[in-house]
Enzyme design. Structure first.
Site, mmCIF file in Angstrom:
data_model
loop_
_atom_site.group_PDB
_atom_site.id
_atom_site.type_symbol
_atom_site.label_atom_id
_atom_site.label_comp_id
_atom_site.label_asym_id
_atom_site.label_seq_id
_atom_site.Cartn_x
_atom_site.Cartn_y
_atom_site.Cartn_z
ATOM 1 N N LYS B 62 1.177 -1.353 -0.035
ATOM 2 C CA LYS B 62 -0.409 0.230 0.006
ATOM 3 C C LYS B 62 0.473 1.269 -0.225
ATOM 4 C CE LYS B 62 -3.968 2.108 2.717
ATOM 5 N NZ LYS B 62 -4.530 2.104 4.116
ATOM 6 N N SER B 131 -9.674 1.697 2.362
ATOM 7 C CA SER B 131 -8.577 2.784 1.900
ATOM 8 C C SER B 131 -6.965 1.918 1.078
ATOM 9 C CB SER B 131 -7.651 3.838 2.949
ATOM 10 O OG SER B 131 -7.279 2.731 4.324
ATOM 11 N N SER B 155 -10.048 -0.688 7.127
ATOM 12 C CA SER B 155 -9.447 -0.286 6.067
ATOM 13 C C SER B 155 -8.980 -1.674 5.176
ATOM 14 C CB SER B 155 -8.426 0.719 5.703
ATOM 15 O OG SER B 155 -8.673 1.910 6.067
#
Lengths: 413, 413
Positions: B62, B131, B155
């Site tokens: 990420k 997210s 997330s």
């Protein structure tokens, strides 16, 4: 030294402009830092902010704390010229309160044990301590009224004692460590250096927006428990003398003082501090240690080499011991207001090879309790020696109030 | 999807070379990412390591997690082209275990709510969630066998549910958040996405050096407490159906299942999660919000605007509530092995404007307990819906074992 609270008072009353206050700090630094070497780099043309409780206050930031307008070199060639994009939250807290960041202060490499070239402002033949060497020395030499450091073992309280300045290691995470080079996430704590305890309180209250940290009109006489930390070994004569003097002054001023034996689980916590620190350090420094092994500072690299075998099971057990010790310590604070103990074994060691020993500090870093150094006496060679006031977890106001009581008692002699 | 455990087995047995395994991932990504958009940037000429339990395993990271050999742009123009110096410790854990980092995956800006352009691999008209949008979508689309994400509200678990992949949000701080862009230091947790629960266990065991996380020969039937989290509102039909199906399967497979009412202090903890998150976010994003206000992602900026007035006293009270709730939750786990609840209100919402709602996740992030998403059913539009298996603080092995039990029970139908 420059008193933050006194500068604030003069600026608030219009006796001194904020810009003149910054200029005074810059001039003092120009003069004294040539010999002390407390700064890694300095702002050009530093100006005061027009508002905020810390307007006119010049602050030095330990060089493991990210700054957007200065390099952040961690005391290591691995980060030579490194420019973070953002200011760390603690730097933004200072700026939002109106402070002026006047430069970055020296740090032992990665805030471990490899020393800096910074000299003790009270005796250039001695270390200022570490790892927050430059922050302690810059305040102690009267260059600036406030500086930030960090502590994982004893890196705030010990150099404060050696340099004759007040300092607070607040409760764990009262100040965020975001944007601060990590050594151990369970231990790393940002702390403040200032001339006196009132100055620390004003600085910390302004940074955090917590007015309850500001000193009251008069500090009430605390109930003090004295702990010798026998498990950490014997102090030197100067350390014992500092504690004796502080206790006698506090008792004369009306404090109740009694000796306390800490339970065995707390001694165990002292013993396993290095397990927590080194297990986490292997993760925190994984990139530096694995990818830049040859450029690693030799003392830190040696400690990482030695601790390579620490297992997750040993770490988990160490954390369980720490949890039990924190509960045992909380029970002790039901009957007393603060603990009083050594800030360091004695005065600053001679030479720059060692920054001194954190053995009387590391337990309290693991416990996360607020600790304040109060300068107590001057040993041979003009070297200051402090004592450490410790309050319960979260009671930063209590730690500051009791430390001010001890400081005032010592001033009355 | 690509199974990490199956790739490991084939590589260990010499049926597949580690380099061919990486090449397969790269080829799958070449083909599928043109439409999905899960990657921000990719490695050129990615090669396998020759040793380590994760050799041949292609991993996506990420883009709020620091990498030394890729930019780390946080999903925001404020960090366009930003190059960290060091790899975050979680990235080094992967590299030391032999994994190959094949690229950075999309993140909502600063891991908040402003969406990415990434599409749901099961239905391009829907969000993949956030997210950790790119990490969930890349694994769900069969591009890579393992990806890292982070969770502050929901997330990791929510996008895993939406993309039909297994994911674990481990116990708070089992994985370090050093070098991960901070939103809230009390909440931020690094998590893993993989094809199935076994794959998560193999990945997490290799990263942490904790073989106790590896699956045993057979998972024993767990005692399951079912919690509806009424305080978080009603789920949609698809969320209810996923939980009903998973419970029925687990009961058929021999699990004991009973409904549990959570005590009021835990509902209070759910309510104050945003207080903790936003108070810390104001410090964590102080530089971005104060210095780059106009460039801030609008949804995050709006939430920061709304929460400007949160006081230290409100934050302190919220933390006390969280502490009491953690103690109450620990008592509940004395009688059961895991809790089972919704991973999200329902299937992935239509369009890309919203990444979905974290209301069934945020409590568990605040509690710090390990959570595993297990895909349970396919709703209208081919959209997956998962369920959330939660174990006691520190019992990541128990969470994985029970999640595997539920997964196997669901597979038997």
């Amino acid at each position: 030294m420059m008193s933050l609270a006194e500068l604030q008072r003069r600026i608030d009353h219009g006796d001194l402009s904020a810009d003149d206050a910054i200029a005074q700090s810059c001039a003092a630094t120009d003069e004294r830092d040539k010999t002390i070497g407390a700064f890694v780099c300095r702002a050009k043309g530093a100006r005061a902010a027009s508002t905020g409780p810390l307007r006119g206050i010049a602050v030095g930031i330990k060089d493991i704390i990210d700054t957007s307008d200065f390099p952040t070199e961690m005391g290591s060639t691995i980060y030579r010229g490194w420019r973070p994009r953002a200011d760390a939250p603690v730097v933004m807290m200072l700026k939002q309160a109106g402070a002026t960041i006047v430069g970055k202060t020296t740090t032992t490499a990665f805030a471990a044990n490899d020393p800096t070239a910074t000299l003790n402002p009270h005796n250039p033949a001695h270390t200022p301590g570490g790892s927050s060497s430059g922050s302690a020395a810059a305040v102690g030499a009267g260059m600036i009224p406030l500086a930030l450091g960090t502590q994982t073992g004893g890196s705030v309280i010990r150099p404060a004692s050696f340099c004759g300045v007040a300092a607070i290691k607040p409760t764990y995470r009262l100040l965020p460590t975001v944007g601060v080079k990590c050594f151990s996430w369970t231990l790393d704590t940002v702390g403040l250096f200032a001339a006196g305890v009132r100055d620390l309180a004003h600085g910390l209250a302004a940074m955090t927006g917590r007015p309850e940290l500001l000193p009251g009109a008069a500090s009430s006489a605390p109930r003090i428990g004295v702990v010798m930390q026998d498990f950490a070994g014997e102090p030197e004569a100067a350390g014992s003398e500092a504690l004796r003097i502080a206790l006698a002054a506090a008792e004369r001023a009306g404090a109740s003082v009694r000796a306390l034996a800490l339970p065995e689980i707390i001694a165990e916590a002292w013993r396993i501090h290095p397990t927590v620190q080194q297990f986490e350090a292997h993760q925190a420094f994984a990139w530096e240690y694995r990818v830049n092994y040859d450029a690693m500072p030799p003392l830190l690299r040696g400690r990482l080499d030695e601790s390579r075998g620490t297992t997750p099971a040993e770490y988990d057990e160490a954390r369980r011991i720490a949890d039990r010790a924190r509960a045992a310590l909380a029970a002790i604070f039901e009957d007393i207001d603060v603990l009083l103990t050594f800030s360091a074994p004695g005065a600053a060691p001679k030479g720059l090879a060692s920054t001194g020993d954190a053995r009387f500090n590391r337990l309290w870093t693991l416990m996360g309790t607020p600790c304040v150094n109060v300068p107590a006496t001057i040993a041979e060679g003009g070297l200051p020696v402090g004592v450490q006031v410790i309050a319960g977890f979260g009671d930063d106001a209590g730690a500051l109030e009791a430390a001010r009581f001890v400081e005032e008692a010592l001033a009355r002699g």
